[in-house]
Motif scaffolding. Structure first.
Motif, PDB file in Angstrom:
ATOM      1  N   ALA A 116       2.312  -4.613   3.400  1.00  0.00           N
ATOM      2  CA  ALA A 116       3.300  -3.586   3.735  1.00  0.00           C
ATOM      3  C   ALA A 116       2.816  -2.228   3.243  1.00  0.00           C
ATOM      4  O   ALA A 116       2.019  -2.138   2.301  1.00  0.00           O
ATOM      5  CB  ALA A 116       4.650  -3.922   3.104  1.00  0.00           C
ATOM      6  N   ALA A 117       3.289  -1.174   3.897  1.00  0.00           N
ATOM      7  CA  ALA A 117       2.878   0.174   3.504  1.00  0.00           C
ATOM      8  C   ALA A 117       4.060   1.122   3.586  1.00  0.00           C
ATOM      9  O   ALA A 117       4.996   0.915   4.373  1.00  0.00           O
ATOM     10  CB  ALA A 117       1.742   0.676   4.389  1.00  0.00           C
ATOM     11  N   GLY A 159      -4.467   7.038   5.189  1.00  0.00           N
ATOM     12  CA  GLY A 159      -5.292   5.915   5.636  1.00  0.00           C
ATOM     13  C   GLY A 159      -4.779   4.552   5.238  1.00  0.00           C
ATOM     14  O   GLY A 159      -5.559   3.634   4.979  1.00  0.00           O
ATOM     15  N   LYS A 160      -3.464   4.382   5.227  1.00  0.00           N
ATOM     16  CA  LYS A 160      -2.882   3.105   4.788  1.00  0.00           C
ATOM     17  C   LYS A 160      -3.218   1.975   5.761  1.00  0.00           C
ATOM     18  O   LYS A 160      -3.531   0.858   5.339  1.00  0.00           O
ATOM     19  CB  LYS A 160      -1.360   3.251   4.615  1.00  0.00           C
ATOM     20  N   GLU A 161      -3.143   2.245   7.057  1.00  0.00           N
ATOM     21  CA  GLU A 161      -3.447   1.185   8.023  1.00  0.00           C
ATOM     22  C   GLU A 161      -4.932   0.810   7.987  1.00  0.00           C
ATOM     23  O   GLU A 161      -5.282  -0.367   8.105  1.00  0.00           O
ATOM     24  CB  GLU A 161      -3.055   1.601   9.439  1.00  0.00           C
ATOM     25  N   VAL A 162      -5.787   1.794   7.783  1.00  0.00           N
ATOM     26  CA  VAL A 162      -7.214   1.498   7.695  1.00  0.00           C
ATOM     27  C   VAL A 162      -7.500   0.605   6.491  1.00  0.00           C
ATOM     28  O   VAL A 162      -8.294  -0.341   6.574  1.00  0.00           O
ATOM     29  CB  VAL A 162      -8.034   2.807   7.602  1.00  0.00           C
ATOM     30  N   ILE A 207       7.584   0.443   5.763  1.00  0.00           N
ATOM     31  CA  ILE A 207       8.535  -0.626   5.455  1.00  0.00           C
ATOM     32  C   ILE A 207       9.837  -0.068   4.908  1.00  0.00           C
ATOM     33  O   ILE A 207      10.894  -0.689   5.055  1.00  0.00           O
ATOM     34  CB  ILE A 207       7.893  -1.618   4.444  1.00  0.00           C
ATOM     35  N   ALA A 208       9.807   1.115   4.309  1.00  0.00           N
ATOM     36  CA  ALA A 208      11.020   1.719   3.747  1.00  0.00           C
ATOM     37  C   ALA A 208      12.035   2.052   4.829  1.00  0.00           C
ATOM     38  O   ALA A 208      13.228   2.198   4.543  1.00  0.00           O
ATOM     39  CB  ALA A 208      10.673   2.973   2.946  1.00  0.00           C
ATOM     40  N   ASP A 209      11.572   2.169   6.080  1.00  0.00           N
ATOM     41  CA  ASP A 209      12.473   2.507   7.187  1.00  0.00           C
ATOM     42  C   ASP A 209      13.146   1.285   7.792  1.00  0.00           C
ATOM     43  O   ASP A 209      13.984   1.424   8.690  1.00  0.00           O
ATOM     44  CB  ASP A 209      11.706   3.245   8.281  1.00  0.00           C
ATOM     45  N   ILE A 242       0.860  -1.189   0.000  1.00  0.00           N
ATOM     46  CA  ILE A 242       0.000   0.000   0.000  1.00  0.00           C
ATOM     47  C   ILE A 242       0.894   1.235   0.000  1.00  0.00           C
ATOM     48  O   ILE A 242       1.736   1.391   0.882  1.00  0.00           O
ATOM     49  CB  ILE A 242      -0.923   0.030   1.227  1.00  0.00           C
ATOM     50  N   GLU A 243       0.701   2.095  -0.970  1.00  0.00           N
ATOM     51  CA  GLU A 243       1.477   3.331  -1.038  1.00  0.00           C
ATOM     52  C   GLU A 243       0.526   4.516  -0.960  1.00  0.00           C
ATOM     53  O   GLU A 243      -0.586   4.478  -1.491  1.00  0.00           O
ATOM     54  CB  GLU A 243       2.317   3.383  -2.317  1.00  0.00           C
ATOM     55  N   GLY A 244       0.969   5.553  -0.304  1.00  0.00           N
ATOM     56  CA  GLY A 244       0.146   6.751  -0.152  1.00  0.00           C
ATOM     57  C   GLY A 244       0.825   7.730   0.771  1.00  0.00           C
ATOM     58  O   GLY A 244       1.723   7.372   1.539  1.00  0.00           O
TER      59      GLY A 244
END
Length: 475
Positions: free
Chosen positions: A278-279, A173-176, A241-243, A166-168
């Motif tokens: 993943a987001a 609202g990625k977790e939602v 996830i990029a972190d 999920i990208e945004g």
């Protein structure tokens, strides 16, 4: 009678499917190439369902899908694909396919159910069901075509055991959306576990994900299961996830490739069947290009990508979002005037729904028992006009502090023959602390309280940010 079209270059597959569905009372037509597909008399033939193989010797299955949907838009399409082309099958769903099935067919009953579901699907009832699931997960779809397409695509993907990225933007609202994927999936009776990879140190994150044995490290006083183990057959959501550090990325890659992992301090191999969602608010493809993220892990995560539109791209949903936020905060008797809604719709919302939520909450808190919120009652975070548009507010604030200190120092120097250098150096240290805290507070305001994002913008660690705010000792 149901009319079924099968497009597959493997004649054995076509023959098998023809016999299977003819026995169910369907009228089946089989073609083995793109050429035969285009030779069909589309004015005479009407199909209820089509099964199209993605890989044909003389054409691309996606082109046949698009052609069919143009000629007969009400025809349901099931894409047949090998595992290596699952991502392409998902792209096919974006082009109008209703579902896909991996080849070879392992469970014929599942295939039959998929076709039956497509035939019995009531689009109006199905959309109502999807929107109800979204509402249950806290996701407000609204009237935006972007969000409607996203939620319908997410619902289709939720039925499959594939990894989702999920990208945004921050606050979109990625977790939602990840919770909706879980609720809409066959795993909805299993655990949903979420973790922010950017908020936890590397050593602790490894333990959180994979667990540890008693005595594995200082402070490990007992065995602890990790989130992969706790999630079981459920969903594991990895935010930001990029972190994740390079070392954690390697371990995640191994889990995705083998479905196996070991607790920290153990040599025993455990297995997981958890689905990974993943987001990231950072474009992972760009992170790969900059060598900040492993390319092989990116491709493992990027089986399906769902992009959440920013709030500025779906302003028609703001009235519904505001109503939802008002009711969620227990103020169902308060409404926003038309002018207030228009003011909210004129703003670009860099902090997305999270910022809208903060604005609504602050407005309700300061409403003074009003039943109707007016435009004058609403104060937006970034609505202040700064004297110099080319200079950020935090830099201007810092410049003001320095200028005030400089003027006072010059005045003291002009009035006195002698100055205490030690006192000035001590004061400089205090000024440094004040400026540091001011910059952190400005960054927190700019990121609407998101400390991870504020630390990233200031290029400092979370630990350093907390130290500057005097929240914990720096080590």
């Amino acid at each position: 009678m149901v009319h079924l079209l099968v497009v597959d270059d493997e004649k054995e597959v076509g023959t098998f499917l023809s016999r299977l569905f003819t026995m169910k009372g369907y009228l089946v037509q089989v073609v083995n190439s793109g050429k035969e597909f285009h030779e069909i008399d589309w004015n005479q033939q009407r199909f209820d369902v089509a099964m199209i193989d993605l890989k044909l010797p003389d054409c691309d299955g996606l082109s046949l899908l698009q052609h069919l949907k143009q000629l007969q838009p009400r025809c349901k399409v099931l894409i047949m694909t090998g595992y290596s082309t699952v991502k392409t099958a998902v792209d096919a769903m974006k082009l109008g396919a209703s579902d896909y099935m991996e080849k070879p067919f392992v469970d014929i009953e599942v295939l039959e159910r998929q076709i039956d579901n497509l035939l019995n699907e009531n689009e109006a009832l199905n959309q109502h069901f999807i929107h109800k699931l979204a509402e249950d997960s806290g996701l407000i779809v609204g009237e935006s075509p972007l969000m409607k397409n996203l939620i319908e695509m997410a619902f289709k993907v939720a039925q499959k055991s594939v990894n989702v990225l999920i990208e945004g933007e921050t606050g979109s609202g990625k977790e939602v959306l990840s919770r909706f994927l879980h609720i809409a999936s066959p795993r909805n009776h299993e655990p949903f576990i979420g973790i922010n990879c950017g908020a936890i140190s590397e050593s602790l994150l490894e333990s959180e994900l994979f667990g540890h044995e008693k005595g594995a490290f200082t402070g490990a006083t007992q065995l602890r299961k990790g989130f992969f183990e706790i999630a079981g057959n459920g969903t594991l959501f990895l935010d930001e996830i990029a972190d994740a550090s390079p070392a954690i990325q390697v371990k995640l890659l191994r889990v995705l490739e083998t479905r196996e992992f070991m607790r920290v301090g153990s040599s025993v191999t455990l297995r997981t069947n958890a689905r990974l969602v993943a987001a990231s608010n950072e474009n992972l493809q760009q992170a790969v290009d900059k060598n900040k993220f492993r390319e092989d892990l990116f491709y493992r995560l990027n089986v399906v990508t769902l992009d959440i539109p920013p709030l500025r791209s779906r302003k028609e949903d703001i009235p519904l979002l505001v109503r939802h936020l008002v009711e969620r905060n227990g103020h169902g008797d308060i409404s926003f005037s038309i002018e207030a809604i228009e003011k909210l719709q004129q703003y670009n919302w860099p902090g997305n729904i999270r910022e809208l939520s903060n604005v609504v909450m602050r407005t309700l808190t300061l409403a003074d028992n009003k039943s109707v919120i007016t435009a004058n009652d609403i104060s937006l975070f970034n609505s202040q006009i700064t004297p110099d548009k080319n200079v950020s507010p935090e830099i201007q604030s810092t410049e003001n502090l320095l200028e005030e200190w400089r003027k006072r120092l010059v005045a003291d120097f002009n009035e006195k023959d002698e100055l205490m250098l030690e006192e000035i150096l001590t004061e400089i240290k205090q000024l440094q602390s004040t400026i540091g805290k001011e910059l952190v507070m400005q960054a927190l305001q700019k990121t609407y309280g998101n400390r991870n994002e504020a630390a990233k913008r200031l290029q400092i660690s979370i630990r350093k940010l907390r130290y500057i705010l005097n929240e914990k000792s720096q080590t």
